[in-house]
Design a protein around this motif. Structure first.
Motif, PDB file in Angstrom:
ATOM      1  N   VAL A  84      33.955 -31.377  41.431  1.00  0.00           N
ATOM      2  CA  VAL A  84      33.731 -31.844  42.806  1.00  0.00           C
ATOM      3  C   VAL A  84      32.455 -31.257  43.396  1.00  0.00           C
ATOM      4  N   ARG A  85      32.328 -29.967  43.337  1.00  0.00           N
ATOM      5  CA  ARG A  85      31.141 -29.305  43.912  1.00  0.00           C
ATOM      6  C   ARG A  85      29.851 -29.800  43.260  1.00  0.00           C
ATOM      7  N   PRO A  86      29.762 -29.880  41.912  1.00  0.00           N
ATOM      8  CA  PRO A  86      28.539 -30.426  41.291  1.00  0.00           C
ATOM      9  C   PRO A  86      28.261 -31.866  41.719  1.00  0.00           C
ATOM     10  N   TRP A  87      29.315 -32.647  41.953  1.00  0.00           N
ATOM     11  CA  TRP A  87      29.133 -34.041  42.372  1.00  0.00           C
ATOM     12  C   TRP A  87      28.463 -34.086  43.747  1.00  0.00           C
ATOM     13  N   PHE A  88      28.912 -33.263  44.677  1.00  0.00           N
ATOM     14  CA  PHE A  88      28.305 -33.223  46.005  1.00  0.00           C
ATOM     15  C   PHE A  88      26.861 -32.713  45.942  1.00  0.00           C
ATOM     16  N   LEU A  89      26.617 -31.706  45.104  1.00  0.00           N
ATOM     17  CA  LEU A  89      25.257 -31.176  44.975  1.00  0.00           C
ATOM     18  C   LEU A  89      24.312 -32.250  44.449  1.00  0.00           C
ATOM     19  N   ALA A  90      24.760 -32.985  43.420  1.00  0.00           N
ATOM     20  CA  ALA A  90      23.927 -34.049  42.855  1.00  0.00           C
ATOM     21  C   ALA A  90      23.722 -35.169  43.866  1.00  0.00           C
ATOM     22  N   ARG A  91      24.742 -35.448  44.633  1.00  0.00           N
ATOM     23  CA  ARG A  91      24.646 -36.519  45.637  1.00  0.00           C
ATOM     24  C   ARG A  91      23.566 -36.230  46.677  1.00  0.00           C
ATOM     25  N   GLY A  92      23.423 -34.952  47.043  1.00  0.00           N
ATOM     26  CA  GLY A  92      22.427 -34.592  48.047  1.00  0.00           C
ATOM     27  C   GLY A  92      21.162 -34.005  47.467  1.00  0.00           C
ATOM     28  N   GLY A  93      21.090 -33.919  46.127  1.00  0.00           N
ATOM     29  CA  GLY A  93      19.913 -33.324  45.501  1.00  0.00           C
ATOM     30  C   GLY A  93      19.728 -31.862  45.884  1.00  0.00           C
ATOM     31  N   MET A  94      20.845 -31.127  45.986  1.00  0.00           N
ATOM     32  CA  MET A  94      20.811 -29.739  46.442  1.00  0.00           C
ATOM     33  C   MET A  94      21.093 -28.772  45.304  1.00  0.00           C
ATOM     34  N   GLN A  95      20.617 -27.560  45.486  1.00  0.00           N
ATOM     35  CA  GLN A  95      20.938 -26.456  44.579  1.00  0.00           C
ATOM     36  C   GLN A  95      21.300 -25.235  45.422  1.00  0.00           C
ATOM     37  N   THR A  96      22.493 -24.713  45.219  1.00  0.00           N
ATOM     38  CA  THR A  96      22.940 -23.531  45.955  1.00  0.00           C
ATOM     39  C   THR A  96      24.090 -22.882  45.199  1.00  0.00           C
TER      40      THR A  96
END
Length: 330
Positions: A222-234
């Motif tokens: 789930v978390r990687p999916w949201f990160l990829a969706r927003g192009g974020m890294q954290t």
């Protein structure tokens, strides 16, 4: 006086009596003490010529409380507690008996202050855990879009996490992979550093087995999916739909909205802590003293308060349960 009490000393000298407090607590202490000094100046400026520890006579404290009559009793109690804690740290050998009696009286009369705000909003941690688990599994599986599925899995894991590990909102928003949430395979451990706790003391706990599958699903999918969706890294654990880390204030609002939707009751992160303490002493009264460790408190007063609260509200309910069990032959 303030510098002496709050300055951390080196190995050749003792630390200040209040130096162990977090910066947040020190800010609160400074603000309250400043409020006390402003009142003294407006009430009788000549008093400021006295040593700080001689200004807080019982009569003068009572007059200050009268000026705070427009505030809640619990606010007045907290103000007196802060002032006396500062002054007693500055002069521990002085006789503070009368002042402490005043604080004790306020603590007693303010004990139920704010109960109307919480009444009906402190659900059992067991109910909250079941609610979170259903959201993360049944609701997620029944969702018609991938976004809805991911949101249900995240929101459910978040509620279930707080039900079993009721940490404060700031600590929840600040959880970071490899720093305050440690992982080794399927083993998860929360290790809060001093800067994320109110007391300034580290706090740690293993993620319970009942919660581990939900957390692993969130962390791995789930978390990687949201990160990829927003192009974020954290490395922050809890992220929004666009992959950005939750702001602590917004996270608190988000949790209230989720619980309102799922249970009909808006429950803040702080009320999860009340739920955890109350559930612990209600289901296992002999474990009341464990509340201190669960909530990361420095003393047992909160545990005692939750024990009284739990035994009081459950007297009739427990009796009914016993009768029903007897009818069933259990």
């Amino acid at each position: 006086m303030w510098a002496h009490l709050t300055t951390a000393r080196d190995i050749f000298d003792d630390a200040g009596a209040l130096s162990h407090l977090s910066e947040r607590s020190l800010r609160h202490f400074r603000a309250t003490y400043g409020q006390w000094l402003c009142w003294l100046q407006s009430h009788d400026g000549a008093v400021l010529d006295l040593p700080p520890t001689r200004r807080a006579t019982p009569d003068r404290l009572k007059l200050w409380l009268q000026s705070l009559a427009h505030t809640r009793l619990i606010t007045q109690r907290n103000c007196i507690t802060v002032i006396l804690r500062i002054l007693q740290a500055a002069e521990p050998k002085a006789d503070w008996t009368l002042q402490n009696r005043l604080r004790t009286h306020l603590h007693r009369v303010a004990g139920t202050d704010g109960s109307d705000r919480k009444r009906g909003r402190i659900l059992s941690s067991r109910v909250l855990l079941d609610t979170g688990m259903r959201e993360a599994t049944e609701t997620a599986e029944a969702a018609t879009t991938e976004l809805s599925t991911m949101k249900a899995r995240r929101d459910g894991a978040l509620i279930a996490f707080l039900a079993l590990l009721p940490i404060r909102r700031r600590a929840l928003a600040g959880l970071e992979l490899g720093v305050s949430l440690l992982r080794a395979g399927d083993w998860l451990h929360v290790a809060l550093p001093p800067e994320l706790t109110k007391t300034g003391q580290p706090w740690d706990a293993q993620v319970p087995d009942a919660l581990t599958p939900l957390m692993l699903t969130y962390l791995d999918h789930v978390r990687p999916w949201f990160l990829a969706r927003g192009g974020m890294q954290t490395d922050i654990v809890w992220v929004m739909d666009n992959g950005r880390p939750f702001d602590p204030n917004y996270l608190g609002t988000k949790i209230r909205k989720i619980t309102q939707r799922l249970t009909g009751v808006p429950i803040s992160p702080h009320l999860f802590r009340d739920a955890g303490a109350t559930t612990l002493v209600r289901d296992a009264p002999g474990s009341a003293r464990l509340v201190r460790g669960l909530l990361g408190h420095s003393d047992f007063r909160t545990a005692e308060r939750h024990y009284i609260h739990a035994t009081g509200i459950d007297a009739g309910r427990s009796h009914a349960a016993v009768v029903q069990n007897l009818q069933k032959g259990r």
